[in-house]
Design an enzyme around this catalytic site. Structure first.
Site, PDB file in Angstrom:
ATOM      1  CG  ASP A  78     -28.453   0.706 -75.575  1.00  0.00           C
ATOM      2  OD1 ASP A  78     -27.348   1.118 -75.162  1.00  0.00           O
ATOM      3  OD2 ASP A  78     -29.008   1.160 -76.594  1.00  0.00           O
ATOM      4  CB  VAL A  79     -23.995   0.106 -71.749  1.00  0.00           C
ATOM      5  CG1 VAL A  79     -23.683  -1.314 -71.372  1.00  0.00           C
ATOM      6  CG2 VAL A  79     -23.381   0.489 -73.100  1.00  0.00           C
TER       7      VAL A  79
ATOM      8  CB  THR B  68     -13.479  -9.430 -81.220  1.00  0.00           C
ATOM      9  OG1 THR B  68     -13.531  -8.049 -81.607  1.00  0.00           O
ATOM     10  CG2 THR B  68     -12.431  -9.630 -80.136  1.00  0.00           C
TER      11      THR B  68
ATOM     12  CE1 TYR C 229     -13.392   1.867 -80.044  1.00  0.00           C
ATOM     13  CE2 TYR C 229     -11.051   2.155 -80.471  1.00  0.00           C
ATOM     14  CZ  TYR C 229     -12.091   1.418 -79.940  1.00  0.00           C
ATOM     15  OH  TYR C 229     -11.827   0.231 -79.296  1.00  0.00           O
TER      16      TYR C 229
ATOM     17  CG  ASP D 223     -24.160  -8.053 -75.983  1.00  0.00           C
ATOM     18  OD1 ASP D 223     -24.714  -7.640 -77.014  1.00  0.00           O
ATOM     19  OD2 ASP D 223     -22.933  -8.176 -75.880  1.00  0.00           O
TER      20      ASP D 223
ATOM     21  CG  ASN E 188     -16.284  -5.731 -73.119  1.00  0.00           C
ATOM     22  OD1 ASN E 188     -15.149  -5.656 -73.599  1.00  0.00           O
ATOM     23  ND2 ASN E 188     -17.309  -6.307 -73.763  1.00  0.00           N
TER      24      ASN E 188
HETATM   25  P1  NAP Z   1     -17.549  -6.988 -80.240  1.00  0.00           P
HETATM   26  O1  NAP Z   1     -16.947  -8.271 -80.687  1.00  0.00           O
HETATM   27  O2  NAP Z   1     -18.271  -6.149 -81.234  1.00  0.00           O
HETATM   28  O3  NAP Z   1     -18.470  -7.260 -78.971  1.00  0.00           O
HETATM   29  C1  NAP Z   1     -19.118  -6.182 -78.341  1.00  0.00           C
HETATM   30  C2  NAP Z   1     -20.478  -6.618 -77.847  1.00  0.00           C
HETATM   31  O4  NAP Z   1     -21.099  -5.442 -77.290  1.00  0.00           O
HETATM   32  C3  NAP Z   1     -21.384  -7.127 -78.967  1.00  0.00           C
HETATM   33  O5  NAP Z   1     -22.117  -8.236 -78.527  1.00  0.00           O
HETATM   34  C4  NAP Z   1     -22.275  -5.920 -79.223  1.00  0.00           C
HETATM   35  O6  NAP Z   1     -23.530  -6.272 -79.760  1.00  0.00           O
HETATM   36  C5  NAP Z   1     -22.420  -5.366 -77.843  1.00  0.00           C
HETATM   37  N1  NAP Z   1     -22.912  -3.994 -77.823  1.00  0.00           N
HETATM   38  C6  NAP Z   1     -22.841  -3.056 -78.804  1.00  0.00           C
HETATM   39  N2  NAP Z   1     -23.473  -1.948 -78.429  1.00  0.00           N
HETATM   40  C7  NAP Z   1     -23.973  -2.176 -77.191  1.00  0.00           C
HETATM   41  C8  NAP Z   1     -24.732  -1.412 -76.284  1.00  0.00           C
HETATM   42  N3  NAP Z   1     -25.141  -0.174 -76.595  1.00  0.00           N
HETATM   43  N4  NAP Z   1     -25.070  -1.952 -75.083  1.00  0.00           N
HETATM   44  C9  NAP Z   1     -24.675  -3.214 -74.781  1.00  0.00           C
HETATM   45  N5  NAP Z   1     -23.964  -3.995 -75.604  1.00  0.00           N
HETATM   46  C10 NAP Z   1     -23.608  -3.479 -76.801  1.00  0.00           C
HETATM   47  O7  NAP Z   1     -16.389  -6.035 -79.667  1.00  0.00           O
HETATM   48  P2  NAP Z   1     -15.008  -6.416 -78.938  1.00  0.00           P
HETATM   49  O8  NAP Z   1     -13.935  -6.380 -79.934  1.00  0.00           O
HETATM   50  O9  NAP Z   1     -15.197  -7.571 -78.078  1.00  0.00           O
HETATM   51  O10 NAP Z   1     -14.837  -5.090 -78.062  1.00  0.00           O
HETATM   52  C11 NAP Z   1     -15.137  -5.035 -76.699  1.00  0.00           C
HETATM   53  C12 NAP Z   1     -14.485  -3.806 -76.119  1.00  0.00           C
HETATM   54  O11 NAP Z   1     -13.084  -3.863 -76.373  1.00  0.00           O
HETATM   55  C13 NAP Z   1     -14.980  -2.503 -76.743  1.00  0.00           C
HETATM   56  O12 NAP Z   1     -15.079  -1.517 -75.746  1.00  0.00           O
HETATM   57  C14 NAP Z   1     -13.881  -2.168 -77.725  1.00  0.00           C
HETATM   58  O13 NAP Z   1     -13.810  -0.801 -77.992  1.00  0.00           O
HETATM   59  C15 NAP Z   1     -12.663  -2.664 -76.984  1.00  0.00           C
HETATM   60  N6  NAP Z   1     -11.495  -2.919 -77.828  1.00  0.00           N
HETATM   61  C16 NAP Z   1     -11.551  -3.866 -78.800  1.00  0.00           C
HETATM   62  C17 NAP Z   1     -10.411  -4.067 -79.578  1.00  0.00           C
HETATM   63  C18 NAP Z   1     -10.375  -5.090 -80.678  1.00  0.00           C
HETATM   64  O14 NAP Z   1      -9.387  -5.121 -81.441  1.00  0.00           O
HETATM   65  N7  NAP Z   1     -11.375  -5.946 -80.829  1.00  0.00           N
HETATM   66  C19 NAP Z   1      -9.268  -3.309 -79.366  1.00  0.00           C
HETATM   67  C20 NAP Z   1      -9.262  -2.367 -78.364  1.00  0.00           C
HETATM   68  C21 NAP Z   1     -10.377  -2.180 -77.588  1.00  0.00           C
HETATM   69  P3  NAP Z   1     -23.756  -6.185 -81.368  1.00  0.00           P
HETATM   70  O15 NAP Z   1     -22.905  -7.265 -81.947  1.00  0.00           O
HETATM   71  O16 NAP Z   1     -25.216  -6.450 -81.530  1.00  0.00           O
HETATM   72  O17 NAP Z   1     -23.329  -4.825 -81.791  1.00  0.00           O
END
Ligand code: NAP
Length: 272
Positions: free
Chosen positions: A65-66, A196, A159, A38, A92
């Site tokens: 950073d991915v 989240t 997105y 992360d 993810n």
């Molecule tokens: P989240 O709570 O924001 O967690 C994502 C994590 O990834 C955070 O720790 C973030 O760090 C980190 N991150 C951001 N940019 C990054 C990078 N360049 N390299 C490595 N890590 C990075 O998001 P989430 O809701 O768990 O989402 C996870 C996945 O599920 C994503 O692909 C999202 O599109 C997908 N998704 C989520 C939802 C939803 O409703 N939550 C719905 C559909 C799909 P920072 O906090 O520092 O940015």
């Protein structure tokens, strides 16, 4: 009793919070050793320590950073050195940038979202699959897409484009692996509205308009047939199933975990 992914090594990106964190916890609970990456180092380190204290599968955290290619060989090498190989990739890490209209999106916002959500998944596959092949036990690649990768989403056009790309990328990777007879499967997961921290971050990328964080619970009450937002662990349990051998004949497929969002609407003619 052996855990469902006992003996497997998993790499989870974006593992410091939200869905990635839940995936790391659930995979470790079921016996996997998990390399978590992360950009949020404080949260990532803390979660790895918590998982290790529980004493099931081991966890190790690395900054990554991915979207940065140079870091990928180091991350994969660490999984091999520390845990002896690699079997599971959970692609993810992702961000959501919302704008009132796609016309308000700058090219740099578009590119940033593409770089993390699409380039990041490509690099995960490019460096991760050779390591799974080297380990020789087969494996499972799980790409986190979205319901926004199955249907359009006004305000989230960029997105949606990234998540639609991930959906078809997963199928193509699945076919290449099947053709190579390498016993590596690849599937996409499509969450709906999950409670989240991502929802607190979305407004930061907005070009204008709203300035309050989006409340996923309010959004779900209005737009999810079962009426509630899912939790990150609801997605992680689906990821666990795709990662473990119970799903050994599932590849190129889509696991939709959305509380009925893509099934249709309740309350329309014929449903009452
Ligand atoms: P989240 O709570 O924001 O967690 C994502 C994590 O990834 C955070 O720790 C973030 O760090 C980190 N991150 C951001 N940019 C990054 C990078 N360049 N390299 C490595 N890590 C990075 O998001 P989430 O809701 O768990 O989402 C996870 C996945 O599920 C994503 O692909 C999202 O599109 C997908 N998704 C989520 C939802 C939803 O409703 N939550 C719905 C559909 C799909 P920072 O906090 O520092 O940015």
């Amino acid at each position: 009793m052996a855990g469902q992914v006992q003996g497997k090594v998993a790499l989870v990106t974006g593992a410091a919070c939200g869905i990635g964190a839940a995936c790391a916890e659930v995979l470790a609970r079921e016996g996997a050793d998990v390399l978590m990456t992360d950009i949020d180092d404080a949260r990532g380190e803390a979660l790895a320590a918590t998982i290790n204290a529980r004493g099931a599968g081991r966890a190790h955290y690395m900054h990554q950073d991915v979207a940065e290619e140079a870091r990928w060989p180091e991350v994969v090498a660490e999984a091999e050195r520390r845990f002896g190989g690699l079997q599971v990739l959970v692609c993810n890490a992702g961000i959501g940038i919302m704008v009132p209209s796609v016309l308000d999106m700058s090219l740099s916002e578009w590119r940033r979202q593409m770089a993390i959500n699409v380039d990041g998944v490509f690099l995960n596959v490019k460096y991760g699959i050779p390591a799974i092949r080297r380990a020789g036990k087969g494996g499972s690649v799980v790409m986190i897409s979205s319901v926004a990768g199955l249907r359009g989403s006004a305000g989230l056009a960029g997105y949606s484009a990234t998540k639609g790309a991930v959906r078809l990328f997963a199928k193509s990777v699945a076919l290449e692996c099947a053709g190579a007879r390498d016993n590596i499967r690849c599937n996409s997961v499509h969450p709906g509205i999950i409670a989240t921290p991502i929802w607190e971050k979305i407004p930061a990328g907005m070009g204008g308009g709203r300035n309050a964080p989006i409340d996923p619970h309010q959004l779900a009450a209005a737009g999810v047939p079962i009426g509630v937002a899912s939790e990150a662990k609801d997605i992680a349990e689906g990821v666990l199933w795709l990662a473990c051998d119970a799903s050994r004949h599932v590849t190129g497929s889509e696991l939709v975990i959305d509380g009925g969002m893509t099934a249709g609407r309740i309350g329309s003619i014929g449903q009452r």
